[in-house]
Design a protein around this motif. Structure first.
Motif, PDB file in Angstrom:
ATOM      1  N   VAL A 260       0.836  -1.201   0.000  1.00 47.78           N
ATOM      2  CA  VAL A 260       0.000   0.000   0.000  1.00 47.78           C
ATOM      3  C   VAL A 260       0.875   1.256   0.000  1.00 47.78           C
ATOM      4  CG1 VAL A 260      -1.667   1.346   1.343  1.00 47.78           C
ATOM      5  CG2 VAL A 260      -1.985  -1.135   1.070  1.00 47.78           C
ATOM      6  N   ALA A 261       1.930   1.235   0.835  1.00 50.95           N
ATOM      7  CA  ALA A 261       2.838   2.392   0.856  1.00 50.95           C
ATOM      8  C   ALA A 261       3.480   2.604  -0.513  1.00 50.95           C
ATOM      9  CB  ALA A 261       3.917   2.186   1.925  1.00 50.95           C
ATOM     10  N   THR A 262       3.829   1.515  -1.176  1.00 48.96           N
ATOM     11  CA  THR A 262       4.407   1.630  -2.516  1.00 48.96           C
ATOM     12  C   THR A 262       3.447   2.304  -3.487  1.00 48.96           C
ATOM     13  OG1 THR A 262       5.859  -0.287  -2.255  1.00 48.96           O
ATOM     14  CG2 THR A 262       5.231   0.307  -4.505  1.00 48.96           C
ATOM     15  N   LEU A 263       2.197   1.872  -3.482  1.00 47.60           N
ATOM     16  CA  LEU A 263       1.204   2.468  -4.381  1.00 47.60           C
ATOM     17  C   LEU A 263       1.074   3.972  -4.150  1.00 47.60           C
ATOM     18  CD1 LEU A 263      -1.648  -0.210  -4.380  1.00 47.60           C
ATOM     19  CD2 LEU A 263      -0.383   0.588  -6.384  1.00 47.60           C
ATOM     20  N   LEU A 264       1.019   4.370  -2.879  1.00 47.35           N
ATOM     21  CA  LEU A 264       0.836   5.786  -2.575  1.00 47.35           C
ATOM     22  C   LEU A 264       2.089   6.597  -2.905  1.00 47.35           C
ATOM     23  CD1 LEU A 264      -1.197   5.654   0.765  1.00 47.35           C
ATOM     24  CD2 LEU A 264      -1.997   5.537  -1.603  1.00 47.35           C
ATOM     25  N   LEU A 265       3.248   6.063  -2.613  1.00 49.75           N
ATOM     26  CA  LEU A 265       4.482   6.768  -2.925  1.00 49.75           C
ATOM     27  C   LEU A 265       4.680   6.897  -4.434  1.00 49.75           C
ATOM     28  CD1 LEU A 265       6.800   5.155  -0.225  1.00 49.75           C
ATOM     29  CD2 LEU A 265       6.232   7.582  -0.382  1.00 49.75           C
ATOM     30  N   ARG A 266       4.370   5.838  -5.166  1.00 54.13           N
ATOM     31  CA  ARG A 266       4.516   5.895  -6.621  1.00 54.13           C
ATOM     32  C   ARG A 266       3.578   6.942  -7.226  1.00 54.13           C
ATOM     33  NH1 ARG A 266       8.193   4.528  -9.820  1.00 54.13           N
ATOM     34  NH2 ARG A 266       7.106   3.114 -11.267  1.00 54.13           N
ATOM     35  N   ARG A 267       2.348   7.028  -6.704  1.00 54.93           N
ATOM     36  CA  ARG A 267       1.411   8.037  -7.203  1.00 54.93           C
ATOM     37  C   ARG A 267       1.929   9.450  -6.945  1.00 54.93           C
ATOM     38  NH1 ARG A 267      -4.034   5.208  -4.705  1.00 54.93           N
ATOM     39  NH2 ARG A 267      -4.044   3.373  -6.095  1.00 54.93           N
ATOM     40  N   ALA A 268       2.744   9.590  -5.908  1.00 55.66           N
ATOM     41  CA  ALA A 268       3.306  10.897  -5.582  1.00 55.66           C
ATOM     42  C   ALA A 268       4.603  11.178  -6.340  1.00 55.66           C
ATOM     43  CB  ALA A 268       3.549  10.991  -4.076  1.00 55.66           C
ATOM     44  N   GLY A 269       4.992  10.251  -7.236  1.00 50.70           N
ATOM     45  CA  GLY A 269       6.170  10.484  -8.058  1.00 50.70           C
ATOM     46  C   GLY A 269       7.445   9.835  -7.566  1.00 50.70           C
ATOM     47  N   ALA A 270       7.361   9.007  -6.521  1.00 54.08           N
ATOM     48  CA  ALA A 270       8.567   8.371  -5.994  1.00 54.08           C
ATOM     49  C   ALA A 270       9.036   7.253  -6.917  1.00 54.08           C
ATOM     50  CB  ALA A 270       8.298   7.804  -4.598  1.00 54.08           C
ATOM     51  N   GLY A 271      10.270   6.887  -6.778  1.00 57.24           N
ATOM     52  CA  GLY A 271      10.833   5.787  -7.556  1.00 57.24           C
ATOM     53  C   GLY A 271      10.349   4.443  -7.043  1.00 57.24           C
ATOM     54  N   PRO A 272      10.859   3.350  -7.610  1.00 61.12           N
ATOM     55  CA  PRO A 272      10.391   2.017  -7.238  1.00 61.12           C
ATOM     56  C   PRO A 272      10.828   1.616  -5.826  1.00 61.12           C
ATOM     57  CG  PRO A 272      12.251   1.848  -8.720  1.00 61.12           C
ATOM     58  CD  PRO A 272      11.887   3.294  -8.670  1.00 61.12           C
ATOM     59  N   THR A 273      10.065   0.702  -5.262  1.00 67.26           N
ATOM     60  CA  THR A 273      10.423   0.099  -3.978  1.00 67.26           C
ATOM     61  C   THR A 273      11.395  -1.048  -4.222  1.00 67.26           C
ATOM     62  OG1 THR A 273       8.362   0.660  -2.861  1.00 67.26           O
ATOM     63  CG2 THR A 273       9.506  -1.297  -2.081  1.00 67.26           C
ATOM     64  N   VAL A 274      12.407  -1.156  -3.400  1.00 69.38           N
ATOM     65  CA  VAL A 274      13.301  -2.313  -3.406  1.00 69.38           C
ATOM     66  C   VAL A 274      12.976  -3.145  -2.175  1.00 69.38           C
ATOM     67  CG1 VAL A 274      15.679  -3.136  -3.259  1.00 69.38           C
ATOM     68  CG2 VAL A 274      15.123  -1.160  -4.691  1.00 69.38           C
ATOM     69  N   LEU A 275      12.550  -4.380  -2.399  1.00 69.09           N
ATOM     70  CA  LEU A 275      12.163  -5.282  -1.330  1.00 69.09           C
ATOM     71  C   LEU A 275      13.209  -6.379  -1.220  1.00 69.09           C
ATOM     72  CD1 LEU A 275      10.323  -6.692   0.727  1.00 69.09           C
ATOM     73  CD2 LEU A 275       8.902  -7.475  -1.166  1.00 69.09           C
ATOM     74  N   VAL A 276      13.939  -6.398  -0.118  1.00 69.12           N
ATOM     75  CA  VAL A 276      14.953  -7.427   0.126  1.00 69.12           C
ATOM     76  C   VAL A 276      14.296  -8.559   0.903  1.00 69.12           C
ATOM     77  CG1 VAL A 276      17.206  -7.927   1.120  1.00 69.12           C
ATOM     78  CG2 VAL A 276      16.737  -5.658   0.178  1.00 69.12           C
ATOM     79  N   SER A 277      14.321  -9.743   0.307  1.00 65.59           N
ATOM     80  CA  SER A 277      13.570 -10.869   0.847  1.00 65.59           C
ATOM     81  C   SER A 277      14.418 -12.131   0.746  1.00 65.59           C
ATOM     82  CB  SER A 277      12.262 -11.023   0.063  1.00 65.59           C
ATOM     83  OG  SER A 277      11.542 -12.137   0.492  1.00 65.59           O
ATOM     84  N   PRO A 278      14.395 -13.001   1.764  1.00 68.28           N
ATOM     85  CA  PRO A 278      15.351 -14.106   1.809  1.00 68.28           C
ATOM     86  C   PRO A 278      15.000 -15.348   1.028  1.00 68.28           C
ATOM     87  CG  PRO A 278      14.087 -14.066   3.827  1.00 68.28           C
ATOM     88  CD  PRO A 278      13.644 -12.884   3.023  1.00 68.28           C
ATOM     89  N   LEU A 279      13.727 -15.580   0.714  1.00 69.06           N
ATOM     90  CA  LEU A 279      13.352 -16.855   0.122  1.00 69.06           C
ATOM     91  C   LEU A 279      12.583 -16.674  -1.174  1.00 69.06           C
ATOM     92  CD1 LEU A 279      12.244 -18.989   3.173  1.00 69.06           C
ATOM     93  CD2 LEU A 279      14.431 -18.990   1.991  1.00 69.06           C
ATOM     94  N   LEU A 280      12.879 -17.531  -2.135  1.00 71.64           N
ATOM     95  CA  LEU A 280      12.209 -17.447  -3.430  1.00 71.64           C
ATOM     96  C   LEU A 280      10.724 -17.770  -3.306  1.00 71.64           C
ATOM     97  CD1 LEU A 280      14.875 -19.099  -5.737  1.00 71.64           C
ATOM     98  CD2 LEU A 280      14.589 -16.711  -5.114  1.00 71.64           C
TER      99      LEU A 280
END
Length: 697
Positions: free
Chosen positions: A61-81
């Protein structure tokens, strides 16, 4: 609440409902607070909430709102495929364009980077290991850092070496966070962190300004219990008797790969639809098994901890453990897979007497060693050295070597570059006091797990207090609160079936076919393929030391402090059964023993016993040259070979022309058997059939 916050809440609620597919969805306590901190205040936040609370909803949800405001992409660091697959699917439902870069999709990287350049990606999922890939770190990461709109660190307890699942690659996130432009929000999430880990993670996120949102960890849907049974056969017999009584489909956790494979095999033979799932399972098969469990096409996956963080089946009906994890925190993390979207789920622990030995093995294997680190640093220079070449220069196997390199990399002493590893020249000091305190904490956690097994207090409350949850209170559902809820009887036919299954004998010993890379640098004049006329044949061991059945008896024989003695009659009888079932192409014509320095009585009595029962001549034991083998268990192949090369002498034996049975106590790296077989074949044996009491691993 300000007008801006009100607007954010309305937009966030709309996005949440699209994400979960329900028009009546509302925020859980703390969810919007975290979203607002990221979107409105651009803060750094740590969210510690139980599994199923909705941590992924916060960052999508934060990504959607930030992107609508012109922010760049979210980088999600995650340990498992597995986590990445589930979260990409969840993101797409909410209109979030998510892609991943990982070791399984290198053919897609160019397309992913092109989409990033075109601003067509909302979330980029990367593994922590990717952060230290030289190409990614040097070519893609700098540009990504300049554009990043939000950094998310999922399963953030992996950052902390105080945590139950510390991963050195996660420590690099401190460097990444330090590179972020001012005002870029950062979110770290976990379901399993006590106060010490929370403090450590918060410090790495930025210290005092980090907003920590911590909720109650109680899971009202879970019904916990502990069933104490005397041994592996009785635990397996209980499972045979009552697996179908457990609700829905679920996970059966084991502590070792061998236990997972053995348990799955036995249950399938008794008509239960189960599959084994371990770190050694092919990735495609693991994906298939995850899908079958989600679709309730199997009753259970019999799994090691390889099936853990990120596996998402909200209606999982049960989690059962054959053997206990080494800490209540790790246990809570695994049982939290169950009952996320159901009113009730059963969680049962069947601890084993061998649990502590297994805990000790894994704890010591994961800790850095000062002497090993010194050897690695001495071998490196400012010119790249590949991991394979380095393995041949220091006496370390690949897995512990790679773990040590990661620790040294995080500490700044080495660096991974194109072509391998280099020394940075920075001074490195082994922090003995730090590792001593971590080791002491591990022992305390193990004792705490033993206390969980025997406590008379509410089991959920016990787990909550283990994670420093101040809201801990009796659950009213567990076996201590409400009485025993699980059956305790075991059917006679199940007992017989379990005993028969665990009484199986015989494990193949695969022959070595290639000499190890780098052996020639250690004075061993061989390389490439082992000549067919000098190879051993496929051998046999009675069992693995980690096996559920005969592994227990073997662990007693080889336990530290156990005096050398003749082979017990019961083990000798079992070995005879292995030979009877072997199915060799040509029966051996003689028996030869390995010259054991640690168990001479054991090996000699085993060889003599097999020769007498098989009516074969016992030729004797190979002689030792130059003081005997020098290699120690745990080294890499090149060093293990160098330690036994030219140490065995068959000249004094009357080696017949025909197959020879070669008897040893434990097969580990197999280089001892390989070199001994070569000597025997040079001395005239047409084939060598290795036989060992135990196979390590």
């Amino acid at each position: 609440m300000t007008d801006a916050t009100t607007d954010t809440r309305a937009a966030a609620l709309t996005a949440l409902r699209a994400l979960v597919g329900r028009d009546d969805a509302e925020f859980h306590d703390g969810q919007f607070e975290a979203i607002s901190a990221l979107v409105d205040e651009h803060r750094r936040a740590l969210v510690v909430q139980r599994t199923g609370w909705g941590k992924s909803a916060v960052y999508f949800v934060a990504t959607l709102l930030l992107r609508r405001a012109g922010a760049g992409p979210t980088v999600l660091v995650s340990p498992l495929l597995a986590l990445m697959r589930d979260q990409v699917a969840a993101a797409e439902r909410a209109g979030v364009r998510a892609v991943s870069i990982n070791s399984t999709n290198p053919h897609e990287w160019a397309d992913v980077l092109a989409r990033l350049d075109a601003d067509e990606v909302d979330v980029l999922l990367v593994s922590p290991e990717r952060l230290n890939n030289p190409s990614f770190r040097e070519q893609q990461l700098p540009a990504l850092v300049r554009r990043i709109g939000l950094l998310v660190v999922d399963e953030a307890h992996c950052i902390s070496d105080w945590g139950h699942d510390f991963r050195p690659d996660y420590r690099r996130l401190r460097e990444l966070i330090a590179q972020l432009p001012a005002g870029v929000p950062v979110l770290a999430t976990t379901a399993t962190a006590n106060s010490r880990v929370v403090t450590d993670v918060a410090e790495q996120l930025g210290g005092a300004d980090v907003l920590t949102i911590r909720g109650p960890l109680a899971r009202a849907s879970l019904r916990l219990g502990v069933l104490q049974l005397p041994n592996s056969p009785s635990r397996l017999a209980w499972l045979i008797s009552h697996l179908d009584d457990l609700p829905g489909s679920g996970i059966i956790y084991t502590l070792t790969v061998a236990a997972a494979i053995d348990t799955a095999r036995v249950l399938r033979e008794r008509g239960h639809e189960v599959r084994a799932y371990t770190g050694q399972t092919d990735s495609d098969e693991r994906t298939e098994s995850e899908g079958m469990l989600k679709r309730n096409e199997v009753k259970a996956l019999v799994a090691t901890s390889a099936l853990g963080m990120g596996f998402d089946k909200p209606d999982l009906g049960f989690v059962l453990h054959l053997g206990a994890p080494s800490s209540p925190v790790a246990y809570y993390q695994q049982v939290g897979r169950a009952g996320r979207a159901t009113d009730s789920a059963d969680v049962l622990l069947l601890p084993g007497v061998e649990d502590r030995d297994i805990w000790h093995y894994f704890a010591t294997a994961s800790m850095p060693d000062e002497d090993r680190a010194g050897r690695v640093l001495a071998a490196l220079s400012d010119q790249p050295t590949s991991t394979a070449a380095l393995e041949a220069m220091v006496d370390l196997r690949r897995t512990p070597l790679e773990l040590l390199l990661k620790v040294l990399d995080v500490d700044g002493a080495v660096r991974r570059v194109q072509g391998g590893w280099v020394s940075t020249g920075e001074p490195w000091v082994y922090d003995a006091e730090r590792y001593r305190r971590i080791a002491a904490e591990r022992l305390a956690e193990q004792q705490h797990m033993l206390d969980y097994e025997t406590t008379e207090m509410c089991r959920m409350e016990f787990l909550q207090r283990s994670l420093d949850d101040e809201t801990a209170a009796p659950c009213g559902r567990c076996d201590n609160c409400a009485g025993t809820w699980y059956p305790t009887g075991i059917a006679d036919d199940a007992t017989r079936a379990a005993a028969s299954a665990l009484d199986r004998v015989g494990v193949p010993i695969e022959p070595r076919k290639m000499w190890p890379t780098g052996a020639d640098r250690l004075g061993v004049p061989v390389k490439g393929r082992i000549a067919p006329g000098q190879q051993a044949a496929e051998g046999r061991a009675l069992a693995r030391l980690t096996d559920l059945g005969w592994g227990g008896a073997l662990r007693e024989v080889f336990a530290a402090g156990t005096p050398d003695a003749p082979v017990p009659p019961r083990l000798l009888d079992a070995c005879v059964r292995v030979l009877a079932d072997w199915g060799w192409a040509e029966r051996p014509v003689a028996v030869v023993a390995m010259p054991s320095t640690s168990h001479p009585q054991l090996v000699d009595s085993l060889a003599c016993g097999l020769a007498e029962i098989g009516r074969l001549p016992y030729v004797g034991a190979l002689a030792l040259r130059d003081g005997g083998p020098t290699g120690q268990p745990g080294g890499n192949s090149a060093y293990r070979l160098a330690g036994v090369w030219n140490r065995f002498d068959a000249d004094a034996l009357d080696v017949p022309s025909g197959p020879v049975l070669l008897v040893d106590d434990v097969a580990d790296s197999r280089w001892t058997l390989t070199v001994a077989a070569r000597e025997l074949r040079i001395a005239g044996a047409t084939d060598v059939l290795p036989f060992a009491l135990a196979l390590r691993g």
